[in-house]
Design an enzyme around this catalytic site. Structure first.
Site, PDB file in Angstrom:
ATOM      1  N   ASP A 178      -3.690   0.833   6.646  1.00 41.02           N
ATOM      2  CA  ASP A 178      -2.771   0.572   5.541  1.00 41.02           C
ATOM      3  C   ASP A 178      -2.432  -0.916   5.420  1.00 41.02           C
ATOM      4  O   ASP A 178      -2.305  -1.441   4.315  1.00 41.02           O
ATOM      5  CB  ASP A 178      -1.490   1.398   5.718  1.00 41.02           C
ATOM      6  CG  ASP A 178      -1.780   2.897   5.702  1.00 41.02           C
ATOM      7  OD1 ASP A 178      -2.790   3.292   5.096  1.00 41.02           O
ATOM      8  OD2 ASP A 178      -1.001   3.661   6.303  1.00 41.02           O
ATOM      9  N   ASP A 203       0.857  -1.172   0.000  1.00 41.42           N
ATOM     10  CA  ASP A 203       0.000   0.000   0.000  1.00 41.42           C
ATOM     11  C   ASP A 203       0.898   1.228   0.000  1.00 41.42           C
ATOM     12  O   ASP A 203       1.643   1.470   0.943  1.00 41.42           O
ATOM     13  CB  ASP A 203      -0.910  -0.005   1.241  1.00 41.42           C
ATOM     14  CG  ASP A 203      -1.824   1.206   1.267  1.00 41.42           C
ATOM     15  OD1 ASP A 203      -2.693   1.302   0.387  1.00 41.42           O
ATOM     16  OD2 ASP A 203      -1.649   2.049   2.158  1.00 41.42           O
ATOM     17  N   GLU A 227      -1.343  -0.657  -5.869  1.00 41.89           N
ATOM     18  CA  GLU A 227      -2.566  -0.017  -6.333  1.00 41.89           C
ATOM     19  C   GLU A 227      -2.209   0.979  -7.417  1.00 41.89           C
ATOM     20  O   GLU A 227      -1.188   1.661  -7.352  1.00 41.89           O
ATOM     21  CB  GLU A 227      -3.228   0.695  -5.143  1.00 41.89           C
ATOM     22  CG  GLU A 227      -4.675   0.989  -5.380  1.00 41.89           C
ATOM     23  CD  GLU A 227      -5.357   1.439  -4.099  1.00 41.89           C
ATOM     24  OE1 GLU A 227      -6.579   1.510  -4.094  1.00 41.89           O
ATOM     25  OE2 GLU A 227      -4.659   1.706  -3.109  1.00 41.89           O
TER      26      GLU A 227
END
Ligand SMILES: [Zn+2]
Length: 318
Positions: free
Chosen positions: A294, A107, A212
């Site tokens: 996170d 993340d 991501e």
């Protein structure tokens, strides 16, 4: 797989329940070891409670330890303690993954440079922010030196230098300019170094790295985030990660930015409607798991990568 959970605080309710189900075929001799199987009557497990038909919600001593489809359950009694044994169907792990193939979710964030699905947090370069702080007074110093030289040459403060007019630079002013240049170089070095260290670590550590797709351009419109994200150089981080992974035969899985990695519980899959950026930890309303925002997002990214690897392509999606 039947994890057994003690059911607390039942009292008379269960006595009545068993009495009402006396003709139930799996019901054994009442008293010593009562048990009943709940195959046809669906029951629901939610966190540390279970909903049993005719009984309602009952508290359990612990929550279900396995995530999967609940097939059936058996309520039994040993002495004064009641137990619920649940059969859970756990999906087969994707076959394409070798046992030693490590999948890591990353993340990319603001509060930490990166958080891994292993729970590790990698801080952004503090020296970078410190160097940026030094830059500003240096520029102010430079600007004052320039102003002083201009005024010394007979110009009014703040007025531009007329074309063709030459104002000599003092040695002090040249030194300030050199210090600014050196500091810029240092800032670039700190950032590149931090990103190289991180991406090297990631490709070293994992075979499949899920990140991501952070739509940096869109996020830069959000002023509060803009500085932090630009500073962290997330676009550069992804670029480095992709070429290093290619060199080492590793795979980078880029998960769509529309996938709600932060809002989805990595334990039970429950999705909360919204979560503001200030929320750093939260408790899943469905399974009561306590999440670090996170870490939970990183675990979800890993899960997406794992499931996407099950498609049959040995090298996985690019
Ligand atoms: Zn949950």
């Amino acid at each position: 797989m039947p994890p057994q959970m003690a059911i607390m605080h039942l009292g008379q309710a269960f006595q009545n329940f068993f009495a009402g189900l006396a003709e139930y075929p799996t019901f054994k001799t009442k008293g010593r070891h009562d048990s009943v199987t709940l195959t046809n009557d669906p029951f629901t497990v939610k966190g540390q409670t279970v909903h049993i038909p005719q009984l309602g919600w009952v508290r359990m001593h612990e929550s279900l330890r396995f995530v999967g489809k609940v097939l059936d359950g058996t309520i039994s009694r040993t002495a004064d303690r009641w137990f619920l044994s649940v059969t859970v169907e756990i999906p087969d792990p994707p076959r394409i993954l070798r046992e030693n193939q490590a999948v890591g979710g990353v993340d990319l964030g603001v509060s930490a440079l990166a958080t891994l699905s292993t729970g590790e947090k990698i801080a952004g370069p503090k020296a970078y922010a410190a160097a940026l702080k030094t830059l500003r007074p240096l520029y102010q110093h430079f600007s004052r030196q320039m102003e002083a030289a201009n005024v010394g040459a007979g110009l009014k403060p703040g007025k531009p230098i007329p074309k063709g007019m030459h104002i000599p630079w003092s040695e002090n002013r040249r030194e300030t300019q050199r210090r600014i240049a050196r500091l810029h170089a240092r800032i670039a070095n700190i950032r590149a170094d931090a990103l190289h260290q991180l991406t090297h670590y990631l490709v070293d550590r994992f075979d499949v790295i899920a990140i991501e797709d952070l739509h940096v351009a869109g996020m830069l419109k959000n002023h509060k985030l803009a500085r932090a994200i630009a500073d962290m150089g997330l676009g550069e981080l992804r670029r480095q990660l992709e070429y290093k992974a290619a060199q080492r035969g590793k795979t980078v899985v880029v998960v769509s930015r529309w996938y709600p990695s932060s809002k989805t519980c990595s334990t039970c899959g429950h999705k909360v409607p919204k979560m503001s950026l200030s929320v750093r930890t939260w408790i899943c309303p469905q399974c009561q798991t306590h999440h670090d925002r996170d870490v939970n997002a990183a675990v979800n990214l890993r899960t997406v990568a794992e499931s996407s690897m099950g498609g049959g392509c040995p090298s996985g999606p690019a």
